[in-house]
Design a protein around this motif. Structure first.
Motif, PDB file in Angstrom:
ATOM      1  N   THR A  77     -22.879  13.850 -65.624  1.00  0.00           N
ATOM      2  CA  THR A  77     -22.364  14.853 -64.693  1.00  0.00           C
ATOM      3  C   THR A  77     -21.074  15.504 -65.168  1.00  0.00           C
ATOM      4  N   GLY A  78     -20.474  14.998 -66.237  1.00  0.00           N
ATOM      5  CA  GLY A  78     -19.243  15.585 -66.747  1.00  0.00           C
ATOM      6  C   GLY A  78     -18.055  15.315 -65.852  1.00  0.00           C
ATOM      7  N   GLU A  79     -16.954  15.997 -66.148  1.00  0.00           N
ATOM      8  CA  GLU A  79     -15.751  15.866 -65.331  1.00  0.00           C
ATOM      9  C   GLU A  79     -15.898  16.694 -64.062  1.00  0.00           C
ATOM     10  N   PRO A  80     -15.128  16.379 -63.034  1.00  0.00           N
ATOM     11  CA  PRO A  80     -15.208  17.141 -61.784  1.00  0.00           C
ATOM     12  C   PRO A  80     -14.994  18.636 -62.009  1.00  0.00           C
ATOM     13  N   LYS A  81     -15.708  19.430 -61.222  1.00  0.00           N
ATOM     14  CA  LYS A  81     -15.610  20.887 -61.328  1.00  0.00           C
ATOM     15  C   LYS A  81     -14.321  21.399 -60.701  1.00  0.00           C
ATOM     16  N   TYR A  82     -13.946  20.782 -59.574  1.00  0.00           N
ATOM     17  CA  TYR A  82     -12.768  21.232 -58.836  1.00  0.00           C
ATOM     18  C   TYR A  82     -11.645  20.199 -58.972  1.00  0.00           C
ATOM     19  N   LYS A  83     -10.429  20.675 -58.834  1.00  0.00           N
ATOM     20  CA  LYS A  83      -9.289  19.765 -58.870  1.00  0.00           C
ATOM     21  C   LYS A  83      -9.372  18.794 -57.701  1.00  0.00           C
ATOM     22  N   ILE A  84      -9.151  17.518 -57.993  1.00  0.00           N
ATOM     23  CA  ILE A  84      -9.138  16.495 -56.954  1.00  0.00           C
ATOM     24  C   ILE A  84      -7.700  16.362 -56.443  1.00  0.00           C
ATOM     25  N   THR A  85      -7.473  16.787 -55.213  1.00  0.00           N
ATOM     26  CA  THR A  85      -6.175  16.670 -54.581  1.00  0.00           C
ATOM     27  C   THR A  85      -6.329  15.794 -53.352  1.00  0.00           C
ATOM     28  N   LEU A  86      -5.683  14.656 -53.369  1.00  0.00           N
ATOM     29  CA  LEU A  86      -5.846  13.697 -52.287  1.00  0.00           C
ATOM     30  C   LEU A  86      -4.892  13.996 -51.136  1.00  0.00           C
ATOM     31  N   ASP A  87      -5.463  14.295 -50.000  1.00  0.00           N
ATOM     32  CA  ASP A  87      -4.665  14.433 -48.793  1.00  0.00           C
ATOM     33  C   ASP A  87      -4.922  13.279 -47.834  1.00  0.00           C
ATOM     34  N   SER A  88      -5.955  12.522 -48.120  1.00  0.00           N
ATOM     35  CA  SER A  88      -6.281  11.394 -47.254  1.00  0.00           C
ATOM     36  C   SER A  88      -6.685  10.208 -48.123  1.00  0.00           C
ATOM     37  N   ASN A  89      -7.623   9.401 -47.688  1.00  0.00           N
ATOM     38  CA  ASN A  89      -7.874   8.093 -48.284  1.00  0.00           C
ATOM     39  C   ASN A  89      -8.325   8.152 -49.742  1.00  0.00           C
ATOM     40  N   SER A  90      -7.710   7.305 -50.574  1.00  0.00           N
ATOM     41  CA  SER A  90      -8.132   7.180 -51.971  1.00  0.00           C
ATOM     42  C   SER A  90      -8.458   5.740 -52.326  1.00  0.00           C
ATOM     43  N   THR A  91      -8.651   4.887 -51.331  1.00  0.00           N
ATOM     44  CA  THR A  91      -8.921   3.485 -51.590  1.00  0.00           C
ATOM     45  C   THR A  91     -10.113   3.340 -52.542  1.00  0.00           C
ATOM     46  N   ASP A  92      -9.886   2.604 -53.647  1.00  0.00           N
ATOM     47  CA  ASP A  92     -10.945   2.321 -54.616  1.00  0.00           C
ATOM     48  C   ASP A  92     -11.621   3.592 -55.122  1.00  0.00           C
ATOM     49  N   ALA A  93     -10.902   4.700 -55.176  1.00  0.00           N
ATOM     50  CA  ALA A  93     -11.520   5.978 -55.546  1.00  0.00           C
ATOM     51  C   ALA A  93     -12.259   5.909 -56.874  1.00  0.00           C
ATOM     52  N   MET A  94     -11.642   5.248 -57.886  1.00  0.00           N
ATOM     53  CA  MET A  94     -12.278   5.136 -59.192  1.00  0.00           C
ATOM     54  C   MET A  94     -12.444   3.675 -59.599  1.00  0.00           C
ATOM     55  N   MET A  95     -12.503   2.802 -58.634  1.00  0.00           N
ATOM     56  CA  MET A  95     -12.608   1.379 -58.934  1.00  0.00           C
ATOM     57  C   MET A  95     -13.873   1.084 -59.743  1.00  0.00           C
ATOM     58  N   PHE A  96     -13.689   0.465 -60.913  1.00  0.00           N
ATOM     59  CA  PHE A  96     -14.789   0.103 -61.813  1.00  0.00           C
ATOM     60  C   PHE A  96     -15.633   1.309 -62.208  1.00  0.00           C
ATOM     61  N   CYS A  97     -15.000   2.490 -62.252  1.00  0.00           N
ATOM     62  CA  CYS A  97     -15.710   3.682 -62.733  1.00  0.00           C
ATOM     63  C   CYS A  97     -15.934   3.535 -64.229  1.00  0.00           C
ATOM     64  N   ARG A  98     -17.181   3.643 -64.653  1.00  0.00           N
ATOM     65  CA  ARG A  98     -17.524   3.470 -66.068  1.00  0.00           C
ATOM     66  C   ARG A  98     -18.061   4.753 -66.688  1.00  0.00           C
ATOM     67  N   ASN A  99     -17.775   5.874 -66.049  1.00  0.00           N
ATOM     68  CA  ASN A  99     -18.214   7.160 -66.587  1.00  0.00           C
ATOM     69  C   ASN A  99     -17.480   7.422 -67.899  1.00  0.00           C
ATOM     70  N   ALA A 100     -18.229   7.485 -68.976  1.00  0.00           N
ATOM     71  CA  ALA A 100     -17.624   7.624 -70.304  1.00  0.00           C
ATOM     72  C   ALA A 100     -16.955   8.973 -70.496  1.00  0.00           C
ATOM     73  N   GLN A 101     -17.219   9.936 -69.611  1.00  0.00           N
ATOM     74  CA  GLN A 101     -16.620  11.257 -69.751  1.00  0.00           C
ATOM     75  C   GLN A 101     -15.305  11.388 -68.989  1.00  0.00           C
ATOM     76  N   ILE A 102     -14.982  10.412 -68.168  1.00  0.00           N
ATOM     77  CA  ILE A 102     -13.698  10.428 -67.465  1.00  0.00           C
ATOM     78  C   ILE A 102     -12.755   9.498 -68.221  1.00  0.00           C
ATOM     79  N   THR A 103     -12.075  10.064 -69.222  1.00  0.00           N
ATOM     80  CA  THR A 103     -11.197   9.275 -70.086  1.00  0.00           C
ATOM     81  C   THR A 103      -9.723   9.593 -69.881  1.00  0.00           C
ATOM     82  N   LYS A 104      -9.429  10.685 -69.216  1.00  0.00           N
ATOM     83  CA  LYS A 104      -8.025  11.024 -69.019  1.00  0.00           C
ATOM     84  C   LYS A 104      -7.841  11.731 -67.681  1.00  0.00           C
ATOM     85  N   ILE A 105      -6.651  11.554 -67.122  1.00  0.00           N
ATOM     86  CA  ILE A 105      -6.282  12.188 -65.870  1.00  0.00           C
ATOM     87  C   ILE A 105      -5.304  13.302 -66.211  1.00  0.00           C
ATOM     88  N   THR A 106      -5.729  14.531 -65.987  1.00  0.00           N
ATOM     89  CA  THR A 106      -4.911  15.691 -66.325  1.00  0.00           C
ATOM     90  C   THR A 106      -4.460  16.394 -65.050  1.00  0.00           C
TER      91      THR A 106
END
Length: 262
Positions: A77-106
């Motif tokens: 699925t690639g990286e997210p299309k839209y910017k992820i801006t958290l205004d509410s809950n982020s609990t475990d948002a990327m917990m144990f995420c193993r997507n090989a295409q999500i390697t950096k937070i920009t």
């Protein structure tokens, strides 16, 4: 497409199909069919990407990412299309995420500056474990931490080696477990004022990272004991390069800081 024994009509029919799929009225010659096959494939892949992320991110309006990427193994699925801006809950948002295409937070794709708890009991706002065990995460451009409690935020990010900017203010609290298991973390550049205890129990942070940390420790008097925990190897590397560990330790001890070496 109906069967046609006339080669010219047959090829024209194929070209018409390409034009229909690609939404064009341009002339398409048979010698270009191979390129057009690739173009049709790429257009289909782009449509699948758009359809997935438009739905998943609510056309860019989603703000609650609780468990959103948790335990993802998807690599298509690639990286997210839209910017992820958290205004509410982020609990475990990327917990144990193993997507090989999500390697950096920009900064252009992610804003996790609100990924903290409001109280030491980690119960208010419920922002914790945001990147816990995100196994392919290697670099964060700007962590943008604000006041609040960061509990297990990066725990177990075994490939994370660089946080280009780790912003603080005096009320930011990095718990003991925030970087536990970050065994590759070496490069950190601090900004702001580190006013509360901070621990790099498992991280072999570099001499320059130690210097950056010391340069941003709060020097105001405090009624609370504050501890900096680093590996002995990090302290040794710092002392070999800058030679003033003892002097720095004495300076900050006067302002309620202690240094723990592991």
């Amino acid at each position: 497409m109906a069967k046609n024994n006339n080669l010219g009509d047959f090829l024209k029919g194929i070209a018409d199909k390409f034009r229909s799929k690609l939404g064009t009225a341009d002339t398409i010659n048979p010698q270009n069919f191979e390129d057009k096959i690739d173009a049709v494939y790429e257009a289909a892949a782009q449509k699948a990407y758009n359809d997935f992320w438009d739905g998943f991110q609510q056309n860019g309006k989603r703000t609650n990412y609780e468990y959103a990427f948790a335990r993802w193994n998807d690599t298509g699925t690639g990286e997210p299309k839209y910017k992820i801006t958290l205004d509410s809950n982020s609990t475990d948002a990327m917990m144990f995420c193993r997507n090989a295409q999500i390697t950096k937070i920009t900064a252009d794709k992610y804003d996790f500056s609100q990924a903290h708890c409001e109280d030491a009991g980690y119960s208010v706002n419920g922002h914790y474990n945001t990147f816990f065990g995100c196994s392919n995460l290697e670099k964060i451009e700007d962590a943008g931490l604000k006041s609040g409690y960061y509990y297990e935020t990066f725990r177990g990010c075994a490939k994370l080696h660089t946080i280009a900017i780790l912003r603080f203010n005096k009320a930011t609290l990095i718990t003991t477990y925030c970087f536990t298991g970050c065994t590759a973390l070496k490069n950190i550049s601090f900004e702001g004022t580190v006013g509360k205890s901070i621990s790099f129990l498992d991280s072999p942070i570099s001499a320059d990272s130690v210097k950056s940390l010391l340069d941003h420790l709060d020097t105001a008097d405090s009624d609370s004991e504050r501890t900096v925990t680093v590996k002995t190897a990090s302290k040794t590397a710092y002392d070999e390069k800058y030679g003033d560990w003892d002097a720095k330790a004495a300076e900050f001890t006067a302002h309620s800081w202690t240094f723990a070496l592991v």
